[in-house]
Motif scaffolding. Structure first.
Motif, PDB file in Angstrom:
ATOM      1  N   VAL A 144      -5.148  -1.870   4.775  1.00  0.00           N
ATOM      2  CA  VAL A 144      -3.892  -2.187   4.097  1.00  0.00           C
ATOM      3  C   VAL A 144      -3.492  -1.061   3.153  1.00  0.00           C
ATOM      4  CG1 VAL A 144      -2.753  -3.865   2.583  1.00  0.00           C
ATOM      5  CG2 VAL A 144      -4.310  -4.657   4.363  1.00  0.00           C
ATOM      6  N   GLN A 146      -3.287   1.884   3.777  1.00  0.00           N
ATOM      7  CA  GLN A 146      -2.512   2.871   4.525  1.00  0.00           C
ATOM      8  C   GLN A 146      -1.021   2.552   4.542  1.00  0.00           C
ATOM      9  OE1 GLN A 146      -4.250   3.592   8.456  1.00  0.00           O
ATOM     10  NE2 GLN A 146      -6.102   2.558   7.774  1.00  0.00           N
ATOM     11  N   LEU A 147      -0.665   1.330   4.213  1.00  0.00           N
ATOM     12  CA  LEU A 147       0.735   0.919   4.260  1.00  0.00           C
ATOM     13  C   LEU A 147       1.510   1.535   3.112  1.00  0.00           C
ATOM     14  CD1 LEU A 147       0.350  -2.898   5.092  1.00  0.00           C
ATOM     15  CD2 LEU A 147       0.556  -0.972   6.674  1.00  0.00           C
ATOM     16  N   SER A 148       2.765   1.869   3.369  1.00  0.00           N
ATOM     17  CA  SER A 148       3.642   2.327   2.297  1.00  0.00           C
ATOM     18  C   SER A 148       3.958   1.151   1.384  1.00  0.00           C
ATOM     19  CB  SER A 148       4.934   2.902   2.876  1.00  0.00           C
ATOM     20  OG  SER A 148       5.720   1.853   3.433  1.00  0.00           O
ATOM     21  N   GLU A 151       6.214  -1.231   3.240  1.00  0.00           N
ATOM     22  CA  GLU A 151       5.488  -1.929   4.294  1.00  0.00           C
ATOM     23  C   GLU A 151       4.580  -3.005   3.718  1.00  0.00           C
ATOM     24  OE1 GLU A 151       5.360   1.942   7.319  1.00  0.00           O
ATOM     25  OE2 GLU A 151       3.612   1.392   6.100  1.00  0.00           O
ATOM     26  N   LEU A 152       3.933  -2.696   2.615  1.00  0.00           N
ATOM     27  CA  LEU A 152       3.055  -3.680   1.984  1.00  0.00           C
ATOM     28  C   LEU A 152       3.861  -4.863   1.467  1.00  0.00           C
ATOM     29  CD1 LEU A 152       0.213  -4.457   1.085  1.00  0.00           C
ATOM     30  CD2 LEU A 152       0.606  -3.177  -1.033  1.00  0.00           C
ATOM     31  N   PHE A 155       4.654  -6.907   4.516  1.00  0.00           N
ATOM     32  CA  PHE A 155       3.426  -7.540   4.997  1.00  0.00           C
ATOM     33  C   PHE A 155       3.096  -8.766   4.142  1.00  0.00           C
ATOM     34  CE2 PHE A 155      -1.344  -7.531   5.345  1.00  0.00           C
ATOM     35  CZ  PHE A 155      -1.411  -7.851   6.693  1.00  0.00           C
ATOM     36  N   HIS A 181       9.838  -1.618  10.194  1.00  0.00           N
ATOM     37  CA  HIS A 181       8.684  -1.640   9.295  1.00  0.00           C
ATOM     38  C   HIS A 181       7.551  -2.468   9.898  1.00  0.00           C
ATOM     39  CE1 HIS A 181      10.208   0.612   5.948  1.00  0.00           C
ATOM     40  NE2 HIS A 181      11.244  -0.189   5.764  1.00  0.00           N
ATOM     41  N   HIS A 184       5.694  -0.393  12.361  1.00  0.00           N
ATOM     42  CA  HIS A 184       4.832   0.589  11.706  1.00  0.00           C
ATOM     43  C   HIS A 184       3.574  -0.084  11.151  1.00  0.00           C
ATOM     44  CE1 HIS A 184       8.535   3.366  10.938  1.00  0.00           C
ATOM     45  NE2 HIS A 184       8.082   3.445  12.173  1.00  0.00           N
ATOM     46  N   ILE A 185       3.746  -1.303  10.617  1.00  0.00           N
ATOM     47  CA  ILE A 185       2.591  -2.033  10.082  1.00  0.00           C
ATOM     48  C   ILE A 185       1.591  -2.331  11.192  1.00  0.00           C
ATOM     49  CG2 ILE A 185       1.844  -4.220   9.028  1.00  0.00           C
ATOM     50  CD1 ILE A 185       4.601  -4.242   7.585  1.00  0.00           C
ATOM     51  N   LYS A 188      -0.280   0.847  12.102  1.00  0.00           N
ATOM     52  CA  LYS A 188      -1.267   1.284  11.108  1.00  0.00           C
ATOM     53  C   LYS A 188      -2.469   0.342  11.052  1.00  0.00           C
ATOM     54  CE  LYS A 188       1.943   3.783   8.089  1.00  0.00           C
ATOM     55  NZ  LYS A 188       2.534   3.868   6.726  1.00  0.00           N
TER      56      LYS A 188
END
Length: 211
Positions: A144, A146-148, A151-152, A155, A181, A184-185, A188
């Protein structure tokens, strides 16, 4: 800036009990934050990570863009191991958990007002280790991580049961942007399907609540 009136009132009373501190105002949503800062001209702001309209990290970025000299303290019930560094990167001068003792909250406020940084001893030591050694303690990091920030935020919203459309409306984004997004999640976190993504998000949110 907190969307829970009871907690906001408690923080207000705590600060106002100090002979040299005074709360000049409070808002319950990100939409009201920028205009309130401009109107009230505070010496510092305290921002909850979870606030209506966006999350506190995105709000601090927006406020810092318009008021770069205004110091901010992030207050949160969410894991400081995941969010404290993100808050500092966004422009906050400190991060403190809602469960912290009252005297620590006041200490954090005073530190930020003085122009210093405030972090708990645990997270301060962890970030120092990362800075000195270029890695997390033990050489590992959560997927987690790694998420921007955006993105977080998405999420977490998925884990709270919000649909893509609800997230888009709350964050003032298009549905297509939220879907991008989400893709991308999944990439990742090495997740293959939408149901798997939702399950992972729900499990992660549950783990945060149990910290």
């Amino acid at each position: 800036m907190d969307d829970h009136p009871i907690f906001r009132d408690g923080i207000t009373q705590l600060i106002n009990h100090q002979p040299d501190l005074q709360v000049c105002g409070g808002v319950s949503s990100a939409a009201l934050a920028l205009s309130s800062v401009e109107e009230l001209n505070p010496d510092m702001i305290i921002v909850d990570l979870s606030i209506n309209g966006t999350d506190g990290i995105e709000l601090i970025k927006s406020i810092r863009a318009q008021f770069p000299a205004l110091p901010a303290l992030m207050l949160s019930s969410h894991d400081e191991n995941l969010y404290a560094e993100r808050a500092l990167r966004a422009g906050a001068r400190g991060y403190i958990m809602k469960a912290a003792p009252s005297e620590k909250v006041i200490e954090a406020v005073r530190r930020v007002l003085e122009g210093s940084l405030y972090l708990s001893e645990a997270i301060g030591g962890r970030m120092l280790d990362t800075f000195l050694n270029g890695r997390m303690p033990g050489g590992t990091s959560s997927s987690v991580d790694q998420l921007s920030d955006r993105e977080l935020e998405i999420f977490r919203a998925l884990g709270e049961g919000r649909s893509t459309r609800e997230i888009a409306q709350a964050l003032f984004l298009s549905v297509k942007t939220v879907e991008t997004h989400r893709s991308h999640i999944k990439e990742k976190l090495k997740i293959q399907s939408a149901p798997e993504l939702i399950r992972a998000a729900v499990q992660w949110v549950g783990s945060q609540e149990n910290l």
